[in-house]
Design a protein around this motif. Structure first.
Motif, mmCIF file in Angstrom:
data_model
loop_
_atom_site.group_PDB
_atom_site.id
_atom_site.type_symbol
_atom_site.label_atom_id
_atom_site.label_comp_id
_atom_site.label_asym_id
_atom_site.label_seq_id
_atom_site.Cartn_x
_atom_site.Cartn_y
_atom_site.Cartn_z
ATOM 1 N N SER A 78 0.860 -1.184 0.000
ATOM 2 C CA SER A 78 0.000 0.000 0.000
ATOM 3 C C SER A 78 0.894 1.232 0.000
ATOM 4 O O SER A 78 1.470 1.592 1.034
ATOM 5 N N GLN A 522 -1.058 -9.020 -13.332
ATOM 6 C CA GLN A 522 -0.938 -8.009 -12.293
ATOM 7 C C GLN A 522 -1.893 -6.865 -12.567
ATOM 8 O O GLN A 522 -2.284 -6.608 -13.705
ATOM 9 N N THR A 526 -0.888 -1.187 -9.547
ATOM 10 C CA THR A 526 0.270 -1.632 -8.773
ATOM 11 C C THR A 526 1.555 -1.516 -9.580
ATOM 12 O O THR A 526 2.593 -1.084 -9.072
ATOM 13 N N THR A 530 4.799 1.030 -8.922
ATOM 14 C CA THR A 530 6.173 0.535 -8.835
ATOM 15 C C THR A 530 7.085 1.272 -9.809
ATOM 16 O O THR A 530 8.215 1.644 -9.464
#
Length: 717
Positions: A78, A522, A526, A530
């Motif tokens: 998170s 995925q 997210t 990244t």
């Protein structure tokens, strides 16, 4: 005279010092060495790192096996936001100051009565990482939360940094750090200040490094010395509460065939652990303005000519480590003068986002604004150049008057604007001209044609030239991908030469290469988080996503798959533009016949992909053809200058590399898909049919042939 001395008298840095510790790089070709990522394993106790010795944990001289790979980008499940950080700090009744890139709070590692500065602990607004300038203790956001919880539970006012846990060094790491410290002390003690040299020798050294206008007083002020065995300038790194010597950088000059002088840099400790803002000890606590340069010589020039505080980045324009941001928080104005070319100009715009746009101003490169050391040598007014720098923050609408200098800069630096050139694929340079920041490249090819193998070599080529690269391999795991790239890097099968593995692995580890730990399907958010984290932390310039189909997760089964793909492509397009990072996106094509070549329309869901992409590359493969040269790379879109084309490729299995074949060397031949006996029977039938056709043709010629006229004996006609 000095050129002859330079050629004869200068010895290689690596011959004088232990090659394990002197880490050399070319200047101004700025190469970033990978960092070691330290993260807390699940379930582990609160772990903090002490930077009192000035070093980050670095890998030792021998191979060790650890669960957390240093080239793997980890991102919290998170992501923390600045709002979350502020809310938590308020909940603990801690006062804070909202800075440009960090939040400032009182240090929890120093007794209140002994604090020199009321707000000496800095929390990065983007990552949550913290650094205490008084004790040099640093850690992650979770580490800081743990410390605050312990203090509150036990009723303490502060925590002693000496009782904190840290990652234990292996024997090899401890020995390497001790050897590095000894090597730093040896080089520094054996070097001499330039003011102690005879006047003629000092002038010769200044001529070699083109700093004849830099005074001895300036060199003495910054502590610059000469290491005689290599004729190298030595720039010290003093830091920490005790201002001790933590490292050195050596700069050597080398003459080239073009009669120009190039510079090589070497650092101790290695680049990934070298965090020296050269000139920082000379900055006063009340100074509110600083000039940030790309190299130490530029800092000398700015300080002497303007009297302004000036510091140099440790790795030039390739990287601004976030760990250095707290040391720049005190300045209300930061002028970025990183050099006099287009690449330094691009780096200035990127770094200004980290530092805060509102306080940054940029020196635009041009004919009358070279790098500071050149400007000083040419007698230019450096103060005037700094005063005419432009603000980094700009409005949404601009006029051509504001763009005029940028347009001229691109016309003046056409080769640099075209981007980084490939060394292994010169034909690709001819078509695409180079690898440029902020672009989106779509790459496709038939299943099993070697898309991942080819794109890994393409990215490795750029990475070897200092392009900071992040790999997102969702189809094959990172171990297998790293094995492929290591084989391509070594140009040989290391399975057959295991004794060379450590040699090539050490060199490969120095590349600015990182891997995301995702595998399989995925969520796009997210992955983008990244990527954003990696761009901020490691100044990533190139991201490879392999491949798009794995980005389309199972949670969107009820939504049209083409709509999902369009959304993902649009997100990558926006990311590339906003971060000035090149994104290469691999997309599988639609199913085509084996004898048909792929086209732009063959890309799965091609409309959005081809529209948003700046470049479209297709790996063509003639499946019904054997012999080398059956593969080729086709560029079907090039938004930079419109050039498109195709060139053949040869796959070398021993090194897993591709190369362009010599013209006329290979001839393609079709491969039969039928059994051998059927092929023979078919040839016999074809031969018989040819004979029948030949006989029919001869009969037809006889029947249509005109007969010769016969003479009349009476008339003779």
């Amino acid at each position: 005279m000095w050129r002859r001395l330079l050629l004869k008298g200068t010895t290689c840095l690596l011959q004088v010092a232990d090659p394990k510790f002197l880490h050399q790089r070319h200047f101004p070709s700025l190469r970033l060495v990978t960092h070691r990522l330290i993260h807390r394993p699940p379930g582990a106790p609160c772990v903090l790192r002490l930077r009192a010795a000035g070093y980050v944990l670095a890998h030792g001289g021998t191979r060790t096996y650890k669960k957390d790979a240093k080239s793997t980008v980890e991102f919290p499940a998170s992501p923390i936001t600045v709002t979350d950080i502020k809310q938590y700090i308020r909940s603990k009744d801690i006062s804070f100051h909202d800075g440009y890139s960090c939040l400032h709070i009182p240090s929890i590692f120093v007794d209140a009565s002994a604090r020199k500065d009321g707000f000496s602990l800095f929390i990065d607004k983007t990552t949550g990482q913290f650094l205490c300038k008084d004790t040099l203790v640093e850690g992650g956001w979770e580490d800081l939360q743990d410390c605050l919880e312990v203090m509150q539970k036990e009723g303490q006012d502060f925590l002693s940094p000496h009782v904190l846990l840290g990652y234990p060094d292996s024997v090899e790491e401890q020995e390497e750090r001790e050897r590095e410290l000894r090597e730093v002390q040896r080089i520094w003690s054996s070097s001499v200040p330039l003011t102690d040299l005879p006047e003629d020798e000092a002038q010769l050294i200044k001529t070699m490094f083109q700093i004849t206008k830099v005074s001895n007083a300036t060199l003495k002020k910054f502590g610059v010395r000469l290491f005689k065995p290599t004729k190298s300038l030595v720039f010290p790194w003093f830091g920490g509460p005790d201002s001790s010597l933590k490292g050195v950088k050596l700069l050597s000059a080398q003459n080239t065939d073009t009669e120009r002088v190039t510079y090589n840099e070497a650092t101790l400790p290695k680049c990934s652990s070298y965090y020296n803002l050269f000139g920082l000890p000379l900055v006063g606590r009340m100074d509110s303005e600083v000039v940030l340069t790309g190299h130490e010589l530029d800092t000398l020039a700015v300080s002497q000519a303007t009297g302004l505080p000036s510091v140099a980045l440790p790795r030039g324009v390739s990287c601004l480590p976030p760990v250095l941001l707290p040391y720049l928080e005190q300045f209300k104005r930061v002028t970025l003068w990183l050099g006099g070319d287009i690449r330094s100009w691009e780096a200035s715009k990127i770094f200004s986002r980290k530092l805060g746009l509102r306080r940054c101003s940029l020196v635009r490169p041009g004919e009358y604004r070279p790098c500071p050391v050149e400007a000083l040598a040419q007698g230019k007014n450096l103060s005037r150049i700094i005063n005419t720098s432009i603000p980094a923050a700009h409005k949404s609408i601009v006029s051509f008057k504001q763009l005029r200098e940028d347009v001229f800069g691109e016309l003046l630096n056409t080769e640099q604007v075209a981007g980084v050139k490939w060394t292994r694929f010169p034909e690709l340079n001819r078509i695409l001209k180079g690898h440029r920041k902020g672009e989106l490249t779509v790459f496709t090819g038939p299943t099993g044609s070697g898309k991942t193998t080819f794109i890994s070599e393409l990215a490795l080529d750029l990475c070897m030239q200092g392009v900071n690269t992040l790999w997102g391999s969702f189809e094959i795991n990172n171990v297998r991908l790293a094995k492929i790239m290591l084989t391509q890097f070594a140009m040989q099968r290391l399975e057959e030469n295991l004794e060379q593995y450590d040699f090539w692995a050490d060199k490969f580890e120095e590349l600015p290469l990182y891997f995301m730990t995702f595998h399989g399907q995925q969520n796009i958010k997210t992955v983008l988080d990244t990527m954003q984290h990696a761009v901020y932390l490691y100044d990533i310039n190139h991201v490879i996503i392999d491949n798009l189909q794995f980005m389309m997760g199972q949670e969107n089964l009820s939504v049209d798959k083409f709509a999902v793909q369009d959304h993902i492509i649009g997100a990558f397009r926006k990311f590339a533009t906003n971060t000035s990072c090149h994104v290469t996106l691999i997309i599988h094509p639609r199913k085509e016949e084996d004898d048909r070549e792929l086209q732009t329309a063959s890309i799965f869901g091609s409309a959005k992909a081809s529209q948003e992409a700046d470049n479209v590359l297709i790996l063509q493969e003639k499946k019904l053809v054997t012999c080398p040269g059956r593969r080729s790379l086709q560029v079907t879109k090039n938004r930079f200058d419109g050039d498109v084309g195709i060139f053949p490729l040869d796959f070398i299995k021993a090194s897993l590399t591709f190369s362009a074949p010599v013209k006329g060397k290979h001839k393609l031949r079709k491969v039969s898909t039928k059994p051998e006996n059927e092929e023979v029977e078919r040839n016999e039938v074809v031969a018989k049919n040819d004979e029948v056709k030949k006989e029919k043709a001869e009969k037809a010629n006889k029947t249509t042939k005109t007969p010769r006229p016969v003479k009349n004996p009476a008339t003779g006609k």
